[in-house]
Write a protein that holds these residues in place. Structure first.
Motif, PDB file in Angstrom:
ATOM      1  N   CYS A 251      -5.239  -7.765  -2.705  1.00  0.00           N
ATOM      2  CA  CYS A 251      -4.169  -6.771  -2.741  1.00  0.00           C
ATOM      3  C   CYS A 251      -4.731  -5.489  -3.357  1.00  0.00           C
ATOM      4  O   CYS A 251      -5.188  -5.492  -4.494  1.00  0.00           O
ATOM      5  CB  CYS A 251      -2.998  -7.288  -3.554  1.00  0.00           C
ATOM      6  SG  CYS A 251      -1.699  -6.049  -3.730  1.00  0.00           S
TER       7      CYS A 251
ATOM      8  N   VAL B 125      -3.041  -3.026  -4.184  1.00  0.00           N
ATOM      9  CA  VAL B 125      -2.075  -2.430  -5.110  1.00  0.00           C
ATOM     10  C   VAL B 125      -2.242  -3.046  -6.504  1.00  0.00           C
ATOM     11  O   VAL B 125      -2.470  -2.341  -7.484  1.00  0.00           O
ATOM     12  CB  VAL B 125      -0.620  -2.619  -4.602  1.00  0.00           C
ATOM     13  CG1 VAL B 125       0.358  -1.912  -5.524  1.00  0.00           C
ATOM     14  CG2 VAL B 125      -0.494  -2.109  -3.166  1.00  0.00           C
ATOM     15  N   CYS B 126      -2.152  -4.369  -6.620  1.00  0.00           N
ATOM     16  CA  CYS B 126      -2.232  -4.997  -7.950  1.00  0.00           C
ATOM     17  C   CYS B 126      -3.599  -5.626  -8.216  1.00  0.00           C
ATOM     18  O   CYS B 126      -3.862  -6.066  -9.328  1.00  0.00           O
ATOM     19  CB  CYS B 126      -1.128  -6.038  -8.120  1.00  0.00           C
ATOM     20  SG  CYS B 126      -1.300  -7.458  -7.043  1.00  0.00           S
TER      21      CYS B 126
ATOM     22  N   SER C 165      -1.400  -5.356   0.990  1.00  0.00           N
ATOM     23  CA  SER C 165      -0.404  -5.422  -0.069  1.00  0.00           C
ATOM     24  C   SER C 165       0.169  -6.827  -0.089  1.00  0.00           C
ATOM     25  O   SER C 165       0.576  -7.361   0.945  1.00  0.00           O
ATOM     26  CB  SER C 165       0.661  -4.362   0.247  1.00  0.00           C
ATOM     27  OG  SER C 165       1.811  -4.580  -0.511  1.00  0.00           O
TER      28      SER C 165
ATOM     29  N   CYS D 298       3.889  -7.028  -4.249  1.00  0.00           N
ATOM     30  CA  CYS D 298       3.853  -5.573  -4.171  1.00  0.00           C
ATOM     31  C   CYS D 298       4.672  -5.065  -2.999  1.00  0.00           C
ATOM     32  O   CYS D 298       5.327  -4.025  -3.083  1.00  0.00           O
ATOM     33  CB  CYS D 298       2.421  -5.083  -4.060  1.00  0.00           C
ATOM     34  SG  CYS D 298       1.454  -5.524  -5.515  1.00  0.00           S
ATOM     35  N   THR D 299       4.655  -5.807  -1.887  1.00  0.00           N
ATOM     36  CA  THR D 299       5.393  -5.392  -0.701  1.00  0.00           C
ATOM     37  C   THR D 299       6.889  -5.362  -0.968  1.00  0.00           C
ATOM     38  O   THR D 299       7.588  -4.446  -0.568  1.00  0.00           O
ATOM     39  CB  THR D 299       5.104  -6.355   0.466  1.00  0.00           C
ATOM     40  OG1 THR D 299       3.710  -6.401   0.673  1.00  0.00           O
ATOM     41  CG2 THR D 299       5.793  -5.913   1.740  1.00  0.00           C
TER      42      THR D 299
END
Ligand SMILES: [Zn+2]
Ligand SMILES: [Zn+2]
Ligand SMILES: [Zn+2]
Length: 124
Positions: A80, A82-83, A115, A119-120
């Protein structure tokens, strides 16, 4: 020590852990023993390296199919962006069973980036 390391993996079952995360989760652990334990676990078919395209070496729990002699973790690893989590995606190993005739896969490192569900679906 081995039990403690295993416990950290079990608590974080859904994601791969970097050695740094493991060190943080085990403040009393001595680095050398930790690395030795990881290597032993890998040899015994308990954990596998989850390559995610980042320089961090990450490990994830194996499915029951792995043994001391053979790792059968032919699944994709989802990173991911994002994280930063790395997740084993057993669902994405279908591709490997649809190889054209004559191609036999011995190992694969399929890395997907994007993602993750956390996060999504995160409420902004
Ligand atoms: Zn394995
Ligand atoms: Zn994420
Ligand atoms: Zn994996």
């Amino acid at each position: 020590m081995r039990l403690q390391v295993l416990q950290v993996f079990l608590l974080n079952r859904e994601q791969a852990l970097s050695s740094h995360q493991l060190e943080t989760g085990l403040p009393d652990a001595d680095r050398i023993t930790l690395y030795r334990t990881l290597r032993t676990f890998e040899q015994k078919g308990i954990i596998h390296q989850a390559l995610d395209g980042t320089p961090n070496q990450k490990y994830a729990l194996c499915s029951g199919a792995c043994s001391e002699h053979q790792h059968l973790d032919q699944h994709a690893h989802f990173h991911c962006s994002v994280c930063g989590k790395t997740i084993c995606l057993d669902e994405v190993n279908q591709l490997l069973h649809q190889m054209p005739a004559g191609f036999i896969v011995h190992s694969s490192h399929l890395i997907l980036r994007g993602s993750c569900p956390d996060c999504t679906f995160r409420v902004v």
